[in-house]
Enzyme design. Structure first.
Site, PDB file in Angstrom:
ATOM      1  N   GLU A 171      50.700  12.603  38.995  1.00 41.52           N
ATOM      2  CA  GLU A 171      50.061  12.826  40.484  1.00 41.52           C
ATOM      3  C   GLU A 171      49.190  13.871  40.627  1.00 41.52           C
ATOM      4  O   GLU A 171      49.164  14.931  39.627  1.00 41.52           O
ATOM      5  CB  GLU A 171      51.334  13.368  41.048  1.00 41.52           C
ATOM      6  N   LYS A 218      47.707  17.452  41.754  1.00 44.07           N
ATOM      7  CA  LYS A 218      48.459  18.599  42.112  1.00 44.07           C
ATOM      8  C   LYS A 218      47.577  19.150  43.386  1.00 44.07           C
ATOM      9  O   LYS A 218      46.420  19.789  43.364  1.00 44.07           O
ATOM     10  CB  LYS A 218      48.303  19.808  40.740  1.00 44.07           C
ATOM     11  N   ASP A 271      46.499  21.499  46.293  1.00 46.43           N
ATOM     12  CA  ASP A 271      46.454  22.905  46.311  1.00 46.43           C
ATOM     13  C   ASP A 271      46.356  23.257  47.679  1.00 46.43           C
ATOM     14  O   ASP A 271      45.632  23.477  48.556  1.00 46.43           O
ATOM     15  CB  ASP A 271      44.887  23.472  45.815  1.00 46.43           C
ATOM     16  N   TYR A 287      56.567  14.938  47.535  1.00 49.08           N
ATOM     17  CA  TYR A 287      56.316  14.424  46.235  1.00 49.08           C
ATOM     18  C   TYR A 287      57.713  15.081  45.262  1.00 49.08           C
ATOM     19  O   TYR A 287      57.638  14.570  44.060  1.00 49.08           O
ATOM     20  CB  TYR A 287      55.129  14.947  45.465  1.00 49.08           C
ATOM     21  N   LYS A 321      46.006  21.929  34.192  1.00 51.39           N
ATOM     22  CA  LYS A 321      45.186  22.772  35.346  1.00 51.39           C
ATOM     23  C   LYS A 321      43.794  22.475  35.193  1.00 51.39           C
ATOM     24  O   LYS A 321      43.314  22.685  34.060  1.00 51.39           O
ATOM     25  CB  LYS A 321      45.451  24.062  35.340  1.00 51.39           C
ATOM     26  N   CYS A 336       7.384  44.829  50.328  1.00 51.78           N
ATOM     27  CA  CYS A 336       7.450  43.747  49.302  1.00 51.78           C
ATOM     28  C   CYS A 336       7.738  44.528  47.853  1.00 51.78           C
ATOM     29  O   CYS A 336       7.080  45.263  47.356  1.00 51.78           O
ATOM     30  CB  CYS A 336       6.125  42.882  49.303  1.00 51.78           C
ATOM     31  N   CYS A 384       4.545  43.519  45.619  1.00 51.40           N
ATOM     32  CA  CYS A 384       3.052  43.851  45.727  1.00 51.40           C
ATOM     33  C   CYS A 384       3.179  45.018  46.541  1.00 51.40           C
ATOM     34  O   CYS A 384       2.067  45.544  46.835  1.00 51.40           O
ATOM     35  CB  CYS A 384       2.355  42.654  46.215  1.00 51.40           C
ATOM     36  N   CYS A 429       7.227  38.779  52.814  1.00 50.71           N
ATOM     37  CA  CYS A 429       5.872  39.434  52.490  1.00 50.71           C
ATOM     38  C   CYS A 429       4.658  38.612  53.332  1.00 50.71           C
ATOM     39  O   CYS A 429       4.421  37.547  52.869  1.00 50.71           O
ATOM     40  CB  CYS A 429       5.754  39.469  50.878  1.00 50.71           C
ATOM     41  N   CYS A 470      -0.099  38.040  47.123  1.00 49.66           N
ATOM     42  CA  CYS A 470       1.081  38.785  46.243  1.00 49.66           C
ATOM     43  C   CYS A 470       1.308  37.715  45.130  1.00 49.66           C
ATOM     44  O   CYS A 470       1.565  36.708  45.290  1.00 49.66           O
ATOM     45  CB  CYS A 470       2.549  38.774  47.291  1.00 49.66           C
TER      46      CYS A 470
HETATM   47  S1  IVH Z   1      56.588  19.160  41.602  1.00 50.82           S
HETATM   48  C1  IVH Z   1      60.198  20.791  39.989  1.00 50.82           C
HETATM   49  N1  IVH Z   1      54.273  17.681  42.393  1.00 50.82           N
HETATM   50  O1  IVH Z   1      52.481  22.961  42.345  1.00 50.82           O
HETATM   51  C2  IVH Z   1      58.880  20.272  40.353  1.00 50.82           C
HETATM   52  N2  IVH Z   1      54.372  20.094  42.676  1.00 50.82           N
HETATM   53  O2  IVH Z   1      53.549  24.988  40.155  1.00 50.82           O
HETATM   54  C3  IVH Z   1      58.461  20.791  41.756  1.00 50.82           C
HETATM   55  N3  IVH Z   1      52.265  20.991  43.826  1.00 50.82           N
HETATM   56  O3  IVH Z   1      55.291  24.944  43.884  1.00 50.82           O
HETATM   57  C4  IVH Z   1      56.960  20.696  42.015  1.00 50.82           C
HETATM   58  N4  IVH Z   1      51.237  19.259  44.082  1.00 50.82           N
HETATM   59  O4  IVH Z   1      53.582  23.730  45.293  1.00 50.82           O
HETATM   60  C5  IVH Z   1      54.884  18.840  42.333  1.00 50.82           C
HETATM   61  N5  IVH Z   1      52.396  16.395  43.115  1.00 50.82           N
HETATM   62  C6  IVH Z   1      52.948  17.739  42.844  1.00 50.82           C
HETATM   63  C7  IVH Z   1      52.209  18.793  43.170  1.00 50.82           C
HETATM   64  C8  IVH Z   1      53.250  20.008  43.263  1.00 50.82           C
HETATM   65  C9  IVH Z   1      51.143  20.490  44.014  1.00 50.82           C
HETATM   66  C10 IVH Z   1      52.436  22.480  43.619  1.00 50.82           C
HETATM   67  C11 IVH Z   1      53.762  22.864  44.252  1.00 50.82           C
HETATM   68  C12 IVH Z   1      54.709  23.693  43.401  1.00 50.82           C
HETATM   69  C13 IVH Z   1      53.703  24.148  42.121  1.00 50.82           C
HETATM   70  C14 IVH Z   1      54.153  24.103  41.036  1.00 50.82           C
END
Ligand code: IVH
Length: 672
Positions: free
Chosen positions: A117, A119, A121, A232, A320, A414, A417, A432, A437
């Protein structure tokens, strides 16, 4: 309306509006217009105003109703909200896979099914639903207790107040649902523009903006920012659980919860690696930020066997990506002078790796920008790279100020120059004004030789700087006087390279007219405008004698560009350089062997959408038949050729009694 019929209609409206909310905010597939939706909402509000006793907390009108809080209540999660351990290399990911097989007593060459999935932010939240009704929501906090932000979460339209029933997945009596609240880039741009107007500090990134918006004591502020959510994971469940993560996501979807569409089942860790690579490629094209990929064992049974270490599950890991934002310190702000004389402040920073690239300088654009962002020498700042984009200083971290920071002052002469500088009223850029220049000369020649201009291979900034320092060239035209012996005087120059460069210089004489016009470096004349000018005039000579009025009549050329072009060609130094360029044998023309036609000597204006040609092509064609083309209609216009959806120009032509032709009529006349 009596109480009974009001109650009945209210229930119908709530159901209908909730359905439309779901279609609009979760599925992104509305089936009614915004206006129709507003009508339903207004009817609901009217009935609720007449019968306030009938208002329930799950009414769509109650998403933004709560009064500001003085502090958030704490909220105890029924099951802790965990964090994830990280992997930053593919080897670490393989080690994760092997560890899992070892712990499950599976052969090392067996396959474990994973869900990969994005991640997201943003900000982690937990939503509690009891008997399908949203009852509370909280931040992660320390994992055991967070802050109760129920009122704020209710303002997020993609969070359903009531879950949809589904025969395949019965809704548990109580379920904690975990996910991420996030903001889109468009929304951040909108909010930051507003904050700049109000002289407030902008948000450095989507995560800060989402967090800042969600942790507001006044829910009306949260409601004014467009937040969204992806769900999620589950926490505590009182009821039937799930056998796989995939089924859980499926159940969420069927209950009307928003799930990220890019989650994917992978047969083994190899599939996960492919996913990570492709997610990395789309990362910069998403409307929201991701900082990696979360990999989860699909089977809930296996998840339970694997269990937890400290505060992270053993069955999941976060891969990451390199951060696109970092913090560093501004050691100095220097000032560079460009080809137009613009003084550009540049931040010299403690080197830092951003998105996998070491960054140590970033342009600060101009003085106003530095003042607006409140950047000082010595500041700790947030810097970012978005994709291939050049690094940018986002903002200073004001909390890190020690009082030792030094304010930047634009030099009053400047730096190259020592000539006078000027900052016209209302403009952001200091310039300038000394045309001779050396920094400007250098910039102009670099631009002239650059790839999109004369495209002289092997002649870049380093060579040009040396050629100027050795007094071998003083302007772009001097490049054509260079001989192999001259080149040999440069550093790291051999016979072969020198002769290659001289042939590249000679080859560039066969350039095209748009490239030459662009290469002259006229202010406000980029590649696009250069092409328009080339098409219109057909030769440098014709362009040079054009009047400001004539120029500003051309479609795509406004008064500022026209004035700048005129000033450029009136300047004695520029005239001298151009005559040297022509003497070197550079004088590209657009093939214009003008044919006689009913339009010869007449002024024509094209308007509307043409069927067979673009407007520019049609104009070029008209000129080929001796016509003069203009961008606007006046008494001097002889013909207006109107395509589809022609508007104000056509009206004006009719007012002035100018001949109006259709596209077909125009071509018929040409062919006669
Ligand atoms: S699962 C036990 N799935 O990442 C697992 N986390 O460092 C719980 N996050 O605090 C998290 N996208 O804020 C999961 N698809 C995703 C995510 C996700 C972002 C964040 C979440 C969590 C942090 C984990």
């Amino acid at each position: 309306m009596n109480l009974q019929s009001a109650q009945k209609r209210l229930e119908e409206l709530k159901l209908e509006i909730n359905e439309h909310n779901y279609r609009y905010y979760v599925l992104n597939q509305p089936i009614i217009s915004d206006a129709q939706y507003d009508l339903l909402m207004r009817e609901l509000i009217d009935i609720e105003t007449s019968f306030p006793n009938l208002i329930t907390t799950d009414s769509p009108t109650q998403r933004v109703g709560a009064t500001p809080l003085t502090a958030f209540d704490t909220y105890s999660h029924r099951q802790p909200m965990l964090s994830l351990s990280n992997a930053v290399t593919i080897e670490e990911l393989s080690a994760f896979d092997q560890r899992i097989k070892r712990m499950l007593n599976k052969p090392i060459d067996s396959n474990i099914e994973y869900i990969a999935e994005l991640k997201i932010d943003g900000l982690a939240v937990s939503l509690t639903y009891i008997d399908g009704k949203f009852v509370s929501g909280a931040t992660r906090g320390d994992g055991a207790t967070g802050e109760d932000i129920t009122s704020n979460l209710k303002t997020i339209k993609s969070i359903p107040m009531i879950l949809r029933e589904n025969s395949q997945y019965p809704i548990p009596h109580l379920i904690e649902i975990r996910g991420e609240v996030f903001m889109t880039h468009d929304e951040l741009r909108r909010i930051n523009a507003e904050r700049i107007d109000k002289n407030e500090q902008t948000f450095a990134n989507l995560r800060n903006a989402a967090a800042g918006s969600l942790r507001q004591l006044d829910p009306t502020i949260t409601a004014s920012r467009k937040l969204d959510v992806f769900l999620y994971a589950s926490g505590y469940i009182d009821g039937e659980g799930f056998d796989t993560h995939l089924h859980m996501l499926d159940a969420f979807k069927s209950w009307g919860l928003k799930v990220n569409p890019r989650s994917q089942l992978c047969q083994n860790i190899g599939g996960v690696k492919v996913y990570i690579e492709s997610a990395g490629n789309v990362r910069n094209n998403l409307s929201y930020d991701i900082d990696g990929v979360v990999v989860k064992v699909n089977s809930i049974d296996m998840q339970e066997q694997l269990g937890y270490v400290a505060r992270s599950p053993r069955w999941a890991i976060a891969f990451k990506y390199p951060a696109m934002q970092e913090t560093t310190v501004i050691k100095d702000i220097i000032v560079q002078v460009g080809r137009t004389g613009a003084l550009t402040p540049v931040a010299i920073m403690e080197p830092v790796v951003v998105g996998g690239v070491t960054v140590s300088r970033a342009t600060l654009h101009n003085e106003d920008e530095i003042i607006r962002k409140d950047i000082c020498i010595g500041d700790t700042v947030v810097i970012q790279r978005a994709g291939d984009v050049i690094p940018e200083v986002v903002q200073p971290i004001l909390e890190k100020r020690t009082g030792q920071e030094i304010e930047f002052v634009m030099p009053d002469e400047c730096p190259v120059c020592s000539g006078a500088v000027e900052k016209p009223e209302g403009e952001a850029v200091t310039r300038c004004v000394n045309i001779a220049c050396p920094a400007q000369t250098l910039g102009r020649i670099i631009h002239f030789a650059s790839r999109n201009a004369m495209n002289i291979e092997g002649v870049g900034p380093a060579q040009i700087e040396q050629l100027i320092n050795r007094n071998l060239i003083h302007d772009p035209a001097d490049l054509y006087t260079l001989k192999i012996e001259d080149m040999l005087r440069l550093d790291r120059m051999g016979d072969k390279l020198a002769s290659n460069i001289i042939s590249a210089i000679n080859k560039s004489k066969n350039t095209t007219l748009p490239r030459l016009i662009y290469g002259l470096g006229i202010r406000h004349v980029g590649e696009h405008v250069a092409r328009i000018l080339a098409n219109h005039y057909g030769s440098l000579d014709a362009l040079m004698v054009s009047t400001e009025e004539e120029l500003s009549m051309i479609d795509g050329i406004g008064p500022i560009i026209a004035k700048s072009i005129k000033m450029f060609f009136e300047d004695e130094h520029n005239k001298h350089v151009i005559s040297k360029i022509k003497n070197a044998g550079i004088n590209p023309q657009l093939t214009v062997s003008v044919k006689e036609s009913p339009f010869t000597g007449k002024t024509v204006v094209f308007t509307g959408t043409l069927k067979s040609l673009t407007r520019e092509e049609a104009e070029a064609k008209a000129r080929l038949f001796g016509a003069k083309t203009a961008g606007s209609v006046s008494r001097n216009t002889d013909y207006v050729i109107a395509g589809e959806k022609a508007g104000s120009k056509l009206n004006k032509a009719r007012q002035l009694g100018v001949n109006v032709l259709t596209e077909d009529e125009f071509f018929n006349l040409l062919n006669e």
